[in-house]
Scaffold this motif. Structure first.
Motif, mmCIF file in Angstrom:
data_model
loop_
_atom_site.group_PDB
_atom_site.id
_atom_site.type_symbol
_atom_site.label_atom_id
_atom_site.label_comp_id
_atom_site.label_asym_id
_atom_site.label_seq_id
_atom_site.Cartn_x
_atom_site.Cartn_y
_atom_site.Cartn_z
ATOM 1 N N GLN A 13 43.139 -13.922 -15.299
ATOM 2 C CA GLN A 13 44.027 -13.693 -14.167
ATOM 3 C C GLN A 13 43.688 -12.355 -13.518
ATOM 4 N N SER A 14 44.098 -12.235 -12.279
ATOM 5 C CA SER A 14 43.889 -10.995 -11.545
ATOM 6 C C SER A 14 44.446 -9.814 -12.333
ATOM 7 N N LYS A 86 39.533 -8.928 -9.732
ATOM 8 C CA LYS A 86 40.176 -9.471 -8.534
ATOM 9 C C LYS A 86 39.623 -10.868 -8.266
ATOM 10 N N PRO A 87 40.350 -11.692 -7.559
ATOM 11 C CA PRO A 87 39.828 -13.025 -7.229
ATOM 12 C C PRO A 87 38.465 -12.972 -6.538
ATOM 13 N N GLU A 88 38.224 -11.945 -5.754
ATOM 14 C CA GLU A 88 36.940 -11.834 -5.059
ATOM 15 C C GLU A 88 35.785 -11.486 -5.997
ATOM 16 N N THR A 90 35.174 -13.412 -8.458
ATOM 17 C CA THR A 90 34.761 -14.726 -8.934
ATOM 18 C C THR A 90 33.341 -15.037 -8.470
ATOM 19 N N SER A 124 41.693 -15.733 -11.242
ATOM 20 C CA SER A 124 42.744 -16.406 -10.488
ATOM 21 C C SER A 124 43.832 -15.414 -10.097
ATOM 22 N N SER A 125 44.448 -15.681 -8.975
ATOM 23 C CA SER A 125 45.490 -14.764 -8.466
ATOM 24 C C SER A 125 46.853 -15.109 -9.044
#
Length: 125
Positions: A13-14, A86-88, A90, A124-125
């Motif tokens: 998770q984030s 962070k999701p970015e 990924t 994931s956020s």
């Protein structure tokens, strides 16, 4: 024959953390600079971090302060500690090796000749 094998990817998770490892073999480990790339679907490959045989490091601005590259020369292993994910972030993460002259602005360039198979990181956020 140079071989690079990554491990340690996964889903978090984030805000979470992961530690990637890259086991190197087939060459004198300290003779090359080592680095990490990542590539997200639909995006260009991005140099994330690099380290030379003396332990000098460099980072992309996008990960500076959150990621730490390190190596254990005795174990011929490269690491990437990733915090505050962070999701970015990924992407598929790849370990790479080559002569330090192929670094571009301190980061591994597309000219790096030796690559691992990659390990997936999903945030994931």
């Amino acid at each position: 024959q140079v071989q690079l094998v990554e491990s340690g990817g996964g889903s978090v998770q984030s805000g979470g953390s992961l530690r990637l490892s890259c086991a190197a073999s087939g060459y004198t480990y300290s003779s090359y600079c080592m680095g990490w790339f990542r590539q997200a679907p639909g995006k260009e490959r991005e140099g994330v971090a690099a380290i030379d045989s003396d332990g000098s490091t460099s980072y992309a601005d996008s990960v500076k302060g959150r990621f730490t590259i390190s190596q254990d020369n005795a174990k011929n292993t490269l690491y990437l500690q990733m915090n505050s994910l962070k999701p970015e972030d990924t992407a598929m993460y790849y370990c790479a090796a080559d002569i330090c002259g192929l670094l571009l602005h301190g980061l591994p360039s597309a000219d790096f000749g030796y690559w691992g198979q990659g390990t997936q990181v999903t945030v994931s956020s």
